[in-house]
Design a protein around this motif. Sequence first.
Motif, PDB file in Angstrom:
ATOM      1  N   VAL A   1       3.947  -6.395   3.859  1.00 41.28           N
ATOM      2  CA  VAL A   1       4.656  -6.809   2.653  1.00 41.28           C
ATOM      3  C   VAL A   1       3.691  -7.653   1.815  1.00 41.28           C
ATOM      4  O   VAL A   1       3.100  -8.621   2.313  1.00 41.28           O
ATOM      5  CB  VAL A   1       5.912  -7.631   2.984  1.00 41.28           C
ATOM      6  N   LEU A   2       3.532  -7.272   0.546  1.00 42.87           N
ATOM      7  CA  LEU A   2       2.716  -8.047  -0.372  1.00 42.87           C
ATOM      8  C   LEU A   2       3.552  -9.236  -0.835  1.00 42.87           C
ATOM      9  O   LEU A   2       4.488  -9.100  -1.621  1.00 42.87           O
ATOM     10  CB  LEU A   2       2.290  -7.185  -1.563  1.00 42.87           C
ATOM     11  N   THR A   3       3.214 -10.440  -0.345  1.00 41.44           N
ATOM     12  CA  THR A   3       4.033 -11.622  -0.599  1.00 41.44           C
ATOM     13  C   THR A   3       3.526 -12.465  -1.759  1.00 41.44           C
ATOM     14  O   THR A   3       4.268 -13.288  -2.298  1.00 41.44           O
ATOM     15  CB  THR A   3       4.116 -12.486   0.670  1.00 41.44           C
ATOM     16  N   ALA A   4       2.265 -12.290  -2.148  1.00 42.06           N
ATOM     17  CA  ALA A   4       1.663 -13.003  -3.267  1.00 42.06           C
ATOM     18  C   ALA A   4       0.351 -12.306  -3.569  1.00 42.06           C
ATOM     19  O   ALA A   4      -0.127 -11.499  -2.764  1.00 42.06           O
ATOM     20  CB  ALA A   4       1.430 -14.474  -2.909  1.00 42.06           C
TER      21      ALA A   4
ATOM     22  N   CYS B   1      -6.129   3.506  -0.984  1.00 43.94           N
ATOM     23  CA  CYS B   1      -6.538   4.070  -2.266  1.00 43.94           C
ATOM     24  C   CYS B   1      -7.101   2.969  -3.160  1.00 43.94           C
ATOM     25  O   CYS B   1      -6.645   1.820  -3.112  1.00 43.94           O
ATOM     26  CB  CYS B   1      -5.329   4.727  -2.933  1.00 43.94           C
ATOM     27  N   ALA B   2      -8.064   3.309  -3.989  1.00 40.32           N
ATOM     28  CA  ALA B   2      -8.579   2.337  -4.949  1.00 40.32           C
ATOM     29  C   ALA B   2      -7.479   1.826  -5.872  1.00 40.32           C
ATOM     30  O   ALA B   2      -7.561   0.703  -6.380  1.00 40.32           O
ATOM     31  CB  ALA B   2      -9.715   2.957  -5.764  1.00 40.32           C
ATOM     32  N   SER B   3      -6.434   2.625  -6.060  1.00 43.59           N
ATOM     33  CA  SER B   3      -5.321   2.181  -6.905  1.00 43.59           C
ATOM     34  C   SER B   3      -4.523   1.055  -6.259  1.00 43.59           C
ATOM     35  O   SER B   3      -3.689   0.427  -6.918  1.00 43.59           O
ATOM     36  CB  SER B   3      -4.389   3.355  -7.222  1.00 43.59           C
ATOM     37  N   ASN B   4      -4.765   0.763  -4.972  1.00 42.00           N
ATOM     38  CA  ASN B   4      -4.103  -0.359  -4.308  1.00 42.00           C
ATOM     39  C   ASN B   4      -4.674  -1.706  -4.751  1.00 42.00           C
ATOM     40  O   ASN B   4      -4.017  -2.739  -4.601  1.00 42.00           O
ATOM     41  CB  ASN B   4      -4.250  -0.258  -2.787  1.00 42.00           C
ATOM     42  N   VAL B   5      -5.902  -1.701  -5.269  1.00 45.53           N
ATOM     43  CA  VAL B   5      -6.607  -2.961  -5.493  1.00 45.53           C
ATOM     44  C   VAL B   5      -5.924  -3.813  -6.551  1.00 45.53           C
ATOM     45  O   VAL B   5      -5.648  -5.008  -6.329  1.00 45.53           O
ATOM     46  CB  VAL B   5      -8.083  -2.699  -5.858  1.00 45.53           C
ATOM     47  N   GLU B   6      -5.635  -3.252  -7.735  1.00 43.62           N
ATOM     48  CA  GLU B   6      -5.051  -4.057  -8.805  1.00 43.62           C
ATOM     49  C   GLU B   6      -3.669  -4.592  -8.425  1.00 43.62           C
ATOM     50  O   GLU B   6      -3.396  -5.788  -8.640  1.00 43.62           O
ATOM     51  CB  GLU B   6      -4.993  -3.265 -10.112  1.00 43.62           C
ATOM     52  N   PRO B   7      -2.752  -3.792  -7.863  1.00 47.23           N
ATOM     53  CA  PRO B   7      -1.474  -4.365  -7.438  1.00 47.23           C
ATOM     54  C   PRO B   7      -1.638  -5.444  -6.361  1.00 47.23           C
ATOM     55  O   PRO B   7      -0.915  -6.446  -6.371  1.00 47.23           O
ATOM     56  CB  PRO B   7      -0.712  -3.153  -6.889  1.00 47.23           C
ATOM     57  N   PHE B   8      -2.588  -5.245  -5.461  1.00 40.78           N
ATOM     58  CA  PHE B   8      -2.852  -6.240  -4.413  1.00 40.78           C
ATOM     59  C   PHE B   8      -3.293  -7.567  -5.033  1.00 40.78           C
ATOM     60  O   PHE B   8      -2.875  -8.651  -4.590  1.00 40.78           O
ATOM     61  CB  PHE B   8      -3.932  -5.700  -3.476  1.00 40.78           C
ATOM     62  N   GLU B   9      -4.123  -7.511  -6.058  1.00 39.41           N
ATOM     63  CA  GLU B   9      -4.611  -8.730  -6.696  1.00 39.41           C
ATOM     64  C   GLU B   9      -3.577  -9.350  -7.633  1.00 39.41           C
ATOM     65  O   GLU B   9      -3.696 -10.521  -7.999  1.00 39.41           O
ATOM     66  CB  GLU B   9      -5.894  -8.432  -7.468  1.00 39.41           C
ATOM     67  N   GLY B  10      -2.565  -8.575  -8.015  1.00 36.17           N
ATOM     68  CA  GLY B  10      -1.525  -9.066  -8.908  1.00 36.17           C
ATOM     69  C   GLY B  10      -1.784  -8.652 -10.339  1.00 36.17           C
ATOM     70  O   GLY B  10      -2.907  -8.749 -10.841  1.00 36.17           O
ATOM     71  N   GLN B  11      -0.754  -8.148 -10.975  1.00 35.22           N
ATOM     72  CA  GLN B  11      -0.807  -7.739 -12.376  1.00 35.22           C
ATOM     73  C   GLN B  11       0.245  -8.522 -13.156  1.00 35.22           C
ATOM     74  O   GLN B  11       1.175  -9.081 -12.549  1.00 35.22           O
ATOM     75  CB  GLN B  11      -0.571  -6.227 -12.470  1.00 35.22           C
TER      76      GLN B  11
ATOM     77  N   TRP C   1       2.792  -7.821 -14.659  1.00 34.21           N
ATOM     78  CA  TRP C   1       4.174  -7.379 -14.454  1.00 34.21           C
ATOM     79  C   TRP C   1       4.594  -7.414 -12.982  1.00 34.21           C
ATOM     80  O   TRP C   1       5.689  -6.979 -12.626  1.00 34.21           O
ATOM     81  CB  TRP C   1       4.345  -5.962 -14.993  1.00 34.21           C
ATOM     82  N   SER C   2       3.725  -7.924 -12.107  1.00 35.80           N
ATOM     83  CA  SER C   2       4.010  -7.920 -10.671  1.00 35.80           C
ATOM     84  C   SER C   2       5.142  -8.886 -10.326  1.00 35.80           C
ATOM     85  O   SER C   2       5.279  -9.958 -10.935  1.00 35.80           O
ATOM     86  CB  SER C   2       2.769  -8.305  -9.874  1.00 35.80           C
ATOM     87  N   THR C   3       5.931  -8.491  -9.334  1.00 40.16           N
ATOM     88  CA  THR C   3       6.932  -9.385  -8.741  1.00 40.16           C
ATOM     89  C   THR C   3       6.742  -9.390  -7.236  1.00 40.16           C
ATOM     90  O   THR C   3       6.250  -8.414  -6.659  1.00 40.16           O
ATOM     91  CB  THR C   3       8.364  -8.936  -9.081  1.00 40.16           C
TER      92      THR C   3
END
Length: 321
Positions: A8-11, A40-50, A52-54
Amino acid sequence: MTTMQAAVLTAPGEMTIADVDLPTPGAGEVRIRLEGCGVCASNVEPFEGQPWSTFPGAPGGMGHEGWGVVDALGDGVGDLAPGDRVAFLAGHSFAHYDVAPADMVVKLPASLGDQPFPGEPLGCAMNIFRRSDLRAGQTVAIIGIGFLGAVLTKLATDAGARVIAISRREESLDLARRFGAAETIPMHDHWAIIDEVKRLTGEAMCERVIEAVGKQWPLDLATALVGFGGRLVVAGYHQDGPRQVNMQDWNWKGIDVVNAHERDPAVQRRGVEEAIQAVASGQIDLAALLTHRYPLSQVADAIVATRDKPAGFVKALVTYE
């Protein structure tokens, strides 16, 4: 068993392994006990936070390159059975189990044995190759030689195209040569690359250019390298904000621009089926591409490695053995 472990991505930059409810397949669905999932390389930006991320994210979220063994069937599923080893297309596979529509699950042949098989990115490569519309004798520049760029290099070379591989790391260029690239160019200086492609093509530039990075500069470079009447294929996943394009060059050259990410589920599945054939036949050597493995407890490290690319890195897998 009523629970499972899932990441789970918590932060931003923080993944927690949690005990969550075991998913139940609904009508037309199957549950898969995962053997592994590609990163996937597409995991990187969501992992780092965008912006619009929650948080927290969904259990297992971001994992979409899974393979494993069918564990349970929902109502109305007749062409799969518990024990079938499969690749599948679903989006919560950083977990021990995931659920997928039965029509997005593809059986793996016995000839692949227990070989890891991240079907989604392989299917993506097959679909990009199809959208590129390569012809024998054409020159294609592939910008960015990671997992996707290497597979595309092999497919294009086998189709009779002359591949010019362009990438930052020398070991990536070595990989491109191993997969059939006729020429390689270090990706360090914009104008030097253009001059070298001019030299290699007698000023004609390339009939096809595949951009497989997902950043602004490679997109600009791709525009510069495509020749008159050619095709620019956007294979990189651009998700960190808007892009600018040189519309004057696009107009003047009369090029086609193709965004090669397929969203039709039937086309996505066909890509996975074609990828299975390519690997089973020996056309694509997965052993050279699946270089780093991490347990689920280290999924954050796997994503960081995907971003930072340590020595020898091509693709990370999260495994659940």
